[in-house]
Design an enzyme around this catalytic site. Structure first.
Site, mmCIF file in Angstrom:
data_model
loop_
_atom_site.group_PDB
_atom_site.id
_atom_site.type_symbol
_atom_site.label_atom_id
_atom_site.label_comp_id
_atom_site.label_asym_id
_atom_site.label_seq_id
_atom_site.Cartn_x
_atom_site.Cartn_y
_atom_site.Cartn_z
ATOM 1 N N SER A 65 -7.194 4.975 -0.719
ATOM 2 C CA SER A 65 -7.348 3.653 -1.329
ATOM 3 C C SER A 65 -8.812 3.237 -1.297
ATOM 4 C CB SER A 65 -6.506 2.622 -0.570
ATOM 5 O OG SER A 65 -5.153 2.999 -0.524
ATOM 6 N N GLN A 106 -4.615 -1.822 -7.456
ATOM 7 C CA GLN A 106 -5.375 -0.978 -6.535
ATOM 8 C C GLN A 106 -6.002 0.177 -7.295
ATOM 9 O OE1 GLN A 106 -4.181 2.238 -3.294
ATOM 10 N NE2 GLN A 106 -3.934 0.184 -2.411
ATOM 11 N N ASP A 148 0.822 -1.215 0.000
ATOM 12 C CA ASP A 148 0.000 0.000 0.000
ATOM 13 C C ASP A 148 0.851 1.259 0.000
ATOM 14 O OD1 ASP A 148 -2.588 1.139 -0.059
ATOM 15 O OD2 ASP A 148 -2.529 1.554 2.087
#
Length: 288
Positions: free
Chosen positions: A229, A279, A205
């Site tokens: 996100s 993502q 991430d």
């Protein structure tokens, strides 16, 4: 100040509540973040650890798909529930959710597999400078008094070295929709394959949406920029250690509707493809 790797290991050392009803229940702490919101990689990795607790020792995660539903509060612990939705001879599926104040902040389905043989191929690792040739984030940020810079430099469990100029404080000189960064945990982690998989998910991430910013001449500290996100998918291909250098190759094929999509791959130093990541994130810029 707690050592950041110690903080990571404490966050991933979930407490088993002993509840065995329809779901398995665990609890875990939230790591401090300067903006007060739980780091997405933390809750993602914690859900993976919780799900791994419910499968045999010889089963390891090979894929996960999750949604970030609400911002987590770093002042509160997190409760994790795991639903054992499928147990097969080769594959086991688990649904894991993270809760604060009784509402879900992250929801994930993951699949685990025992080691098996089969066809084998991979995309090659790109040719980039090694991490020893590049400055670390600590080198770049440690002298800057901004609290966010201090947190990036000192409080992250992973050392990060950008192959291209980072976009922390100003836009890149050249717009591009791809980048690569080297990363590794700042100190040794225990010899636990499942823990290293969770730690790599934690690190996935970091920086993954930066190609979106880089492509549009943005930096993390641009006034009015909002980035979050939305969802995260990951596939593990080969074992690797999170405390050894990994090359994280990232690109963004599209951005539209206030959202940016990123795709990425992790490679070991010797070129083995470890994991693939995708993502989508909210990327909103102030209107002129």
């Amino acid at each position: 100040m707690t050592d950041p790797v110690v903080s990571l290991l404490e966050a991933l050392d979930l407490t088993d509540t002993g509840a065995r009803t329809a779901e398995d229940i665990y609890t875990g702490p939230s790591q401090w973040m300067p903006h007060g919101r739980v780091f997405g990689g933390q809750v993602l990795a914690q859900c993976i650890v919780a799900a791994k607790r419910t499968v045999p020792d010889d089963r390891f995660i090979h894929s996960m798909h999750g949604y970030f539903l609400r911002a987590g509060d770093v002042r509160l612990p997190i409760t994790f529930s795991v639903d054992r939705i499928h147990d097969g001879r080769s594959f086991m599926a688990r649904r894991a959710q993270a809760y604060q104040n009784g509402v879900p902040i992250f929801s994930m389905i993951a699949s685990f597999q025992n080691d098996d043989e089969g066809v084998d191929h991979q995309l090659p690792m790109p040719d980039v400078p090694g991490p020893e040739e590049l400055p670390s984030d600590t080198d770049l940020l440690d002298h800057i008094s901004d609290p966010r810079a201090r947190a990036w430099a000192a409080d992250r469990a992973f050392e990060i070295r950008h192959v291209s100029e980072p976009v922390y404080f100003h836009a890149a000189d050249e717009a591009a929709s791809s980048q690569a960064v080297w990363m590794r945990a700042k100190s040794a982690l225990p010899d636990d394959r499942g823990l290293h998989q969770a730690a790599i998910a934690y690190a996935s991430d970091y920086a993954v949406l930066e190609p979106v910013l880089r492509r549009h001449g943005l930096s993390w500290l641009d006034a009015g920029l909002k980035v979050a996100s939305l969802d995260h998918a990951m596939w593990w291909h080969r074992p690797a250690r999170a405390d050894e250098w990994l090359l994280y190759v990232q690109d963004s094929p599209s951005a539209t509707g206030g959202r940016g999509l990123a795709q990425a791959r992790f490679y070991t130093r010797d070129g083995a493809l470890v994991a693939s990541v995708a993502q989508e994130g909210m990327v909103r810029v102030p209107r002129s």
